[in-house]
Design an enzyme around this catalytic site. Structure first.
Site, short mmCIF file in Angstrom:
data_model
loop_
_atom_site.label_atom_id
_atom_site.label_comp_id
_atom_site.label_asym_id
_atom_site.label_seq_id
_atom_site.Cartn_x
_atom_site.Cartn_y
_atom_site.Cartn_z
N HIS A 1 0.85 -1.19 0.00
CA HIS A 1 0.00 0.00 0.00
C HIS A 1 0.89 1.24 0.00
CE1 HIS A 1 1.19 -0.63 4.18
NE2 HIS A 1 1.21 0.70 4.21
N HIS B 1 5.86 6.57 -0.79
CA HIS B 1 6.64 5.36 -1.04
C HIS B 1 5.76 4.14 -0.82
CE1 HIS B 1 6.70 5.66 3.34
NE2 HIS B 1 6.86 4.35 3.33
O1 3AM Z 1 3.83 2.71 4.47
P1 3AM Z 1 4.81 1.92 5.26
O2 3AM Z 1 4.65 0.44 5.04
O3 3AM Z 1 6.20 2.39 5.05
O4 3AM Z 1 5.76 1.27 8.91
C1 3AM Z 1 4.35 1.40 8.97
C2 3AM Z 1 3.71 1.42 7.62
O5 3AM Z 1 4.50 2.22 6.77
C3 3AM Z 1 4.02 2.77 9.48
O6 3AM Z 1 2.67 2.96 9.08
C4 3AM Z 1 2.43 2.20 7.91
C5 3AM Z 1 1.21 1.33 8.09
O7 3AM Z 1 1.41 0.46 9.19
N1 3AM Z 1 4.18 2.90 10.92
C6 3AM Z 1 4.05 1.94 11.84
N2 3AM Z 1 4.31 2.44 13.06
C7 3AM Z 1 4.61 3.75 12.90
C8 3AM Z 1 4.96 4.81 13.77
N3 3AM Z 1 5.04 4.63 15.08
C9 3AM Z 1 4.53 4.04 11.52
N4 3AM Z 1 4.77 5.27 11.03
C10 3AM Z 1 5.09 6.24 11.90
N5 3AM Z 1 5.18 6.03 13.23
#
Ligand code: 3AM
Length: 182
Positions: free
Chosen positions: A36, A120
């Protein structure tokens, strides 16, 4: 519940990205169904806040657009590489939508994000140093280009963290305005 706002990706796009999932030691690949593009991570939100957020996200008025994935890159580098992602071709409509999501989050009374939005699609996270194979891998796949494909909605997802990795559920779909983009 743990929530985030994101774009889903068409199945054929996820399948193409899923074919990239080999040749990198230490990589934990994101499952194809979980690929996603995050617009805003919210974290733990109580049910009253989630309802407020749903109201403000529902009020977003933004046009649909075409999205192109272009190139591969990493967050962090060398032994400190954290994630491998598919990059996104410059896209003002995507930034416009993300800004609207950010103000919807603020209107719902949730904390603001200080970090600048970096569009991204995360493909893998690293539990170990991939070493020199990372350079080879990026050389091999760096010219990746997928799209343009149409984006006509965004979603609110919940995320359950499990031993096997996160499980994402589509909670609400928000339609974008229809424009003949692709
Ligand atoms: O879009 P991506 O996959 O890079 O890494 C997690 C994922 O990012 C991010 O939110 C997206 C959906 O889960 N994520 C998880 N914990 C997080 C946090 N504490 C976070 N982003 C910012 N702060």
């Amino acid at each position: 519940m743990r929530l985030f706002v994101a774009l889903s990706l068409p199945e054929d796009v996820r399948e193409r990205l899923d074919m990239l999932d080999s040749g990198l030691p230490g990589a934990r690949w994101v499952a194809a169904e979980n690929l996603h593009l995050t617009l805003r991570f919210l974290g733990e939100v109580d049910s009253a806040q989630a309802r407020d957020l749903d109201d403000t996200l529902s009020a977003i008025d933004a046009p649909g657009f075409a999205l192109t994935l272009q190139g591969l890159a990493t967050f962090g580098d060398g032994a400190k590489v954290r994630a491998l992602y598919a990059d996104v071709a410059p896209n003002p409509a995507l930034l416009h939508l993300q800004a609207k999501v950010e103000s919807a989050v603020a209107r719902a009374g949730l904390p603001l994000e200080r970090r600048k939005f970096k569009p991204h699609v995360t493909l893998a996270r690293f539990k170990g140093d991939p070493g020199p194979k990372l350079g080879h891998y990026l050389g091999q796949h760096g010219l990746l280009r997928i799209g343009p494909f149409p984006v006509d909605h965004f979603l609110l997802y919940s995320s359950l963290l499990g031993a096997e990795g996160p499980h994402y559920t589509e909670e609400v779909v928000y339609d974008l305005e229809r424009v003949g983009v692709v």
